[in-house]
Write a protein that holds these residues in place. Structure first.
Motif, PDB file in Angstrom:
ATOM      1  N   GLY A   1       0.887  -1.424   0.382  1.00 31.50           N
ATOM      2  CA  GLY A   1      -0.010   0.128   0.022  1.00 31.50           C
ATOM      3  C   GLY A   1       0.960   1.317  -0.033  1.00 31.50           C
ATOM      4  N   MET A   2       0.170   2.501  -0.068  1.00 34.09           N
ATOM      5  CA  MET A   2       0.622   3.624  -0.213  1.00 34.09           C
ATOM      6  C   MET A   2       1.567   3.900   1.109  1.00 34.09           C
ATOM      7  SD  MET A   2      -1.311   7.379  -0.986  1.00 34.09           S
ATOM      8  CE  MET A   2      -1.910   7.464   0.518  1.00 34.09           C
ATOM      9  N   TYR A   3       1.149   3.543   2.089  1.00 33.84           N
ATOM     10  CA  TYR A   3       1.941   3.626   3.392  1.00 33.84           C
ATOM     11  C   TYR A   3       3.133   2.479   3.710  1.00 33.84           C
ATOM     12  CZ  TYR A   3      -1.405   7.563   3.675  1.00 33.84           C
ATOM     13  OH  TYR A   3      -2.180   8.615   3.360  1.00 33.84           O
ATOM     14  N   SER A   4       3.517   2.089   2.636  1.00 30.87           N
ATOM     15  CA  SER A   4       4.180   0.730   2.795  1.00 30.87           C
ATOM     16  C   SER A   4       5.315   0.746   3.792  1.00 30.87           C
ATOM     17  CB  SER A   4       5.064   0.454   1.417  1.00 30.87           C
ATOM     18  OG  SER A   4       6.131  -0.705   1.173  1.00 30.87           O
TER      19      SER A   4
ATOM     20  N   SER B   1       8.971   9.068  -0.570  1.00 35.90           N
ATOM     21  CA  SER B   1       8.104   9.171  -1.605  1.00 35.90           C
ATOM     22  C   SER B   1       7.541  10.573  -1.818  1.00 35.90           C
ATOM     23  CB  SER B   1       6.771   8.448  -1.356  1.00 35.90           C
ATOM     24  OG  SER B   1       6.291   8.778  -0.105  1.00 35.90           O
TER      25      SER B   1
ATOM     26  N   VAL C   1       4.528  13.080  -2.107  1.00 38.14           N
ATOM     27  CA  VAL C   1       3.381  13.046  -2.184  1.00 38.14           C
ATOM     28  C   VAL C   1       2.629  14.337  -2.403  1.00 38.14           C
ATOM     29  CG1 VAL C   1       1.463  12.814  -0.551  1.00 38.14           C
ATOM     30  CG2 VAL C   1       3.385  11.293  -0.373  1.00 38.14           C
TER      31      VAL C   1
ATOM     32  N   GLN D   1      -1.826  11.771  -4.829  1.00 38.32           N
ATOM     33  CA  GLN D   1      -0.628  11.005  -5.786  1.00 38.32           C
ATOM     34  C   GLN D   1       0.526  10.934  -4.808  1.00 38.32           C
ATOM     35  OE1 GLN D   1       2.301  12.515  -8.598  1.00 38.32           O
ATOM     36  NE2 GLN D   1       0.736  11.779 -10.316  1.00 38.32           N
ATOM     37  N   SER D   2       1.107   9.445  -4.931  1.00 39.50           N
ATOM     38  CA  SER D   2       2.242   9.478  -3.940  1.00 39.50           C
ATOM     39  C   SER D   2       3.081   8.383  -5.036  1.00 39.50           C
ATOM     40  CB  SER D   2       1.910   8.470  -2.788  1.00 39.50           C
ATOM     41  OG  SER D   2       3.126   7.806  -2.171  1.00 39.50           O
TER      42      SER D   2
ATOM     43  N   SER E   1       6.981   6.704  -5.156  1.00 41.22           N
ATOM     44  CA  SER E   1       8.298   6.297  -4.618  1.00 41.22           C
ATOM     45  C   SER E   1       9.285   6.903  -5.403  1.00 41.22           C
ATOM     46  CB  SER E   1       8.152   4.675  -4.450  1.00 41.22           C
ATOM     47  OG  SER E   1       9.260   4.493  -3.848  1.00 41.22           O
TER      48      SER E   1
ATOM     49  N   SER F   1       0.394   0.463  -5.253  1.00 44.53           N
ATOM     50  CA  SER F   1       0.425   1.587  -4.396  1.00 44.53           C
ATOM     51  C   SER F   1       1.603   2.050  -3.710  1.00 44.53           C
ATOM     52  CB  SER F   1      -0.873   1.791  -3.670  1.00 44.53           C
ATOM     53  OG  SER F   1      -2.073   2.163  -4.295  1.00 44.53           O
ATOM     54  N   SER F   2       2.455   0.889  -3.347  1.00 43.71           N
ATOM     55  CA  SER F   2       3.744   1.082  -2.549  1.00 43.71           C
ATOM     56  C   SER F   2       4.441   2.073  -3.572  1.00 43.71           C
ATOM     57  CB  SER F   2       4.311  -0.287  -2.464  1.00 43.71           C
ATOM     58  OG  SER F   2       3.325  -1.205  -1.804  1.00 43.71           O
TER      59      SER F   2
ATOM     60  N   HIS G   1       0.729   5.506  -6.469  1.00 37.89           N
ATOM     61  CA  HIS G   1      -0.513   5.711  -6.075  1.00 37.89           C
ATOM     62  C   HIS G   1      -1.059   6.812  -6.842  1.00 37.89           C
ATOM     63  CE1 HIS G   1      -4.222   5.350  -3.731  1.00 37.89           C
ATOM     64  NE2 HIS G   1      -4.084   6.684  -3.734  1.00 37.89           N
TER      65      HIS G   1
END
Length: 404
Positions: free
Chosen positions: A165-168, A178, A180, A272-273, A275, A288-289, A292
């Motif tokens: 996920g986005m908050y990996s 990342s 953001v 939007q995120s 990495s 999403s890692s 996103h």
């Protein structure tokens, strides 16, 4: 021989499950660990759009038959701007495909992935896993210590695929930052009925608040995905359903008659995120890692499916040599180089469209309106746009063409 312990997928959401199935398609075993239960989306009322390219991948994974009762084909997409002249219609027949894509409840897609996983002998799925600690060994490979039913288990994979996920957590462990971007928007999504349905047609409407998407459902039902400023969304969420319906009519018009809300209204923030790295040591970030996206044009999960199909194909082409003569980092570099262009194009495309009307001069709406008007009379330009959004442009994974 490659064993289940060689490839560890961290995160059993839509991306992680599909990753395991793509590996299984090539005869490659894996282990999936997930911090929650098997079904991550049982209370999720969202509907997502799958592109033509994604449909091909899901068919290759033999998932289509179980999804068939729930999918609604999208045979045309109507694109317009609120209060402006000029629109464009993308039609499947003119693009020489059966459908541009389809819509499906996210819960039904997840259910199908879970059922498919449970039948695969090459996939080990472990739920309720909490990562407690980690270390990097002499080969710079990551080792994870996780708690499972009050017991600590060590995972020392040759390849770790992070889809958490986005908050990996894996990205944090590796010290990967990342970028953001907060769109200062909230998405409202809900089902509604219409008095004048346009069967198999989806709508993408640009407004001074953001984009408004309307996806076809069963019969006269549609799903609305509506991006609004945070303040505007908060006001609407505090009002009655009839007030929301009136506001929807003001933004969308009466092209399908009156729209009546038929289910609960879900909402979530839009960001939007990205990495800064997607590969490090023996770890690759997917879903999403890694990236996103804003939901505009429904590109997020479609990009994920192309990514994981490409990664599985590269691993298959290496075979057992992946863990012998060939190094993991070199293999992951090959993946990153293949997918870089598609990821960059989709990231920029969605970001530009999503932020186009946010605190921007009104003349931009006029420019886009004229562009849509011209696009409708330029078949070649429309075909290029549609092939990109269908995921059929550039180098595509072999599974999309029915090949192993």
């Amino acid at each position: 021989m490659i064993s289940n312990s060689d490839i560890l997928i961290v995160g059993g959401g839509l991306a992680g499950k599909a990753m395991a199935l793509c590996l299984d398609y090539h005869g490659i075993p894996s282990t999936v660990i997930e911090k929650s239960k098997v079904n991550n989306y049982e209370d999720d009322g969202r509907v997502i759009a799958l592109s033509n390219g994604s449909i091909r991948i899901l068919k290759g994974l033999s998932l289509w038959q179980s999804l068939q009762p729930y999918i609604i084909p999208i045979k045309s997409i109507h694109i317009s701007i609120q209060g402006k002249f000029g629109s464009a219609l993308i039609d499947a027949g003119k693009e020489r495909v059966t459908e541009l894509g389809c819509s499906i409840p996210i819960q039904k897609l997840d259910d199908a992935l879970v059922r498919a996983l449970e039948k695969k002998k090459l996939i080990s799925l472990i739920n309720s896993v909490e990562i407690k600690s980690h270390r990097i060994n002499e080969s710079n490979f990551i080792t994870l210590n996780a708690e499972i039913e009050s017991k600590i288990k060590e995972f020392a994979p040759r390849l770790c695929i992070a889809s958490d996920g986005m908050y990996s957590q894996i990205r944090t462990i590796l010290g990967i930052e990342s970028n953001v971007y907060d769109y200062q928007q909230t998405a409202l999504t809900f089902s509604c009925s219409t008095s004048n349905p346009k069967y198999f047609m989806a709508f993408e409407r640009f407004t001074n608040q953001g984009v408004l998407a309307v996806l076809p459902g069963q019969g006269d039902l549609y799903t609305v995905i509506w991006a609004l400023s945070k303040d505007h969304a908060e006001r609407l969420l505090s009002q009655s359903e009839s007030a929301v319906e009136d506001e929807l009519a003001r933004y969308f018009g009466r092209r399908m008659g009156s729209l009546k809300i038929t289910g609960p209204i879900f909402h979530y923030p839009l960001v939007q995120s990205v990495s800064k790295e997607i590969i490090k040591n023996n770890v690759v970030l997917i879903g999403s890692s890694a990236l996103h996206l804003h939901p505009i044009a429904g590109q997020g999960y479609n990009l994920v499916l192309r990514d994981i199909a490409a990664l599985a194909e590269i691993l298959n082409d290496q075979g057992d040599a992946l863990f012998k003569s060939a190094s993991i980092p070199e293999c992951l570099d090959q993946y990153a180089n293949w997918r870089k262009e598609d990821q960059l194009k989709v990231k920029n495309f969605t970001h530009i469209l999503a932020s186009y009307f946010i605190n921007k001069p009104k003349f931009r709406a006029n420019i886009l309106s004229k562009s849509l008007f011209l696009l409708d009379f330029l078949p070649m330009a429309k075909s290029i746009l549609s092939r990109h959004t269908m995921g059929l442009e550039g180098k595509t994974p072999r599974i999309m063409n029915g090949q192993n």
